[in-house]
Scaffold this motif. Sequence first.
Motif, PDB file in Angstrom:
ATOM      1  N   LYS A   1       0.805  -1.219   0.000  1.00 52.22           N
ATOM      2  CA  LYS A   1       0.000   0.000   0.000  1.00 52.22           C
ATOM      3  C   LYS A   1       0.836   1.266   0.000  1.00 52.22           C
ATOM      4  CE  LYS A   1      -3.734  -2.314  -0.051  1.00 52.22           C
ATOM      5  NZ  LYS A   1      -4.401  -2.453  -1.342  1.00 52.22           N
ATOM      6  N   GLY A   2       2.089   1.177   0.489  1.00 57.44           N
ATOM      7  CA  GLY A   2       2.942   2.358   0.546  1.00 57.44           C
ATOM      8  C   GLY A   2       4.291   2.026   1.149  1.00 57.44           C
TER       9      GLY A   2
ATOM     10  N   SER B   1      -1.819   6.332  -5.112  1.00 61.32           N
ATOM     11  CA  SER B   1      -2.646   5.284  -4.532  1.00 61.32           C
ATOM     12  C   SER B   1      -2.917   4.210  -5.582  1.00 61.32           C
ATOM     13  CB  SER B   1      -3.968   5.886  -4.042  1.00 61.32           C
ATOM     14  OG  SER B   1      -4.794   4.887  -3.525  1.00 61.32           O
TER      15      SER B   1
ATOM     16  N   ASP C   1      -0.950  -2.118  -7.032  1.00 62.14           N
ATOM     17  CA  ASP C   1      -2.072  -3.060  -7.075  1.00 62.14           C
ATOM     18  C   ASP C   1      -1.982  -4.022  -8.249  1.00 62.14           C
ATOM     19  OD1 ASP C   1      -3.049  -1.750  -4.859  1.00 62.14           O
ATOM     20  OD2 ASP C   1      -4.795  -0.872  -5.867  1.00 62.14           O
TER      21      ASP C   1
END
Length: 183
Positions: free
Chosen positions: A35-36, A48, A52
Amino acid sequence: PMIIGSSATLSGSHVQSTPIITSPMIDTFYYIGLKGISVGGKALDIPSGAFDLQLDGSGGTIIDSGTTLTFLIDEGYQPLLSAFKSAIDLPVADGSSVGLDLCYQHSGDVPSLTFHFDGADFDLPTNNYFIDMDGLFCLAIASSSNLPMDISIFGNIQQQNHNILFDRSAQKLSFTTAICDQL
């Protein structure tokens, strides 16, 4: 030691877990939700969803004990590289002879590094992301731009001195720190 089967467990208050994601196209990889990333406690400016897994099977982040370095897509790699360059005050060295982008002439203080997975933070000790290579002190993370797939890979240098449990039936990956030379 490698433990396989139902006797493979991790327990304790420091164990963290993240879901294993199934790819619709490639079922041989263990995808995890990155996610980060934070350097020195500061979240990097990464779009963001950059890491993914896409519906067509492209992208995503896998954990792979057979890949030495961690490779990041450029949307994550360039901010990481920039953050380390601006935070480290050491004499820079040419790392092209060892195939790495960021090297210094000697070791020194570097900011912390955390990978933020879905539900879990993987805090790395310095020797899991800066390594000694032929007398240089180098970042053991590279761009994935030259890989045959558009993918990020969490490699084995970053996994060292951690117990990692791949629970396929529960579809989760769990980890905790370990002192491997004392096991």
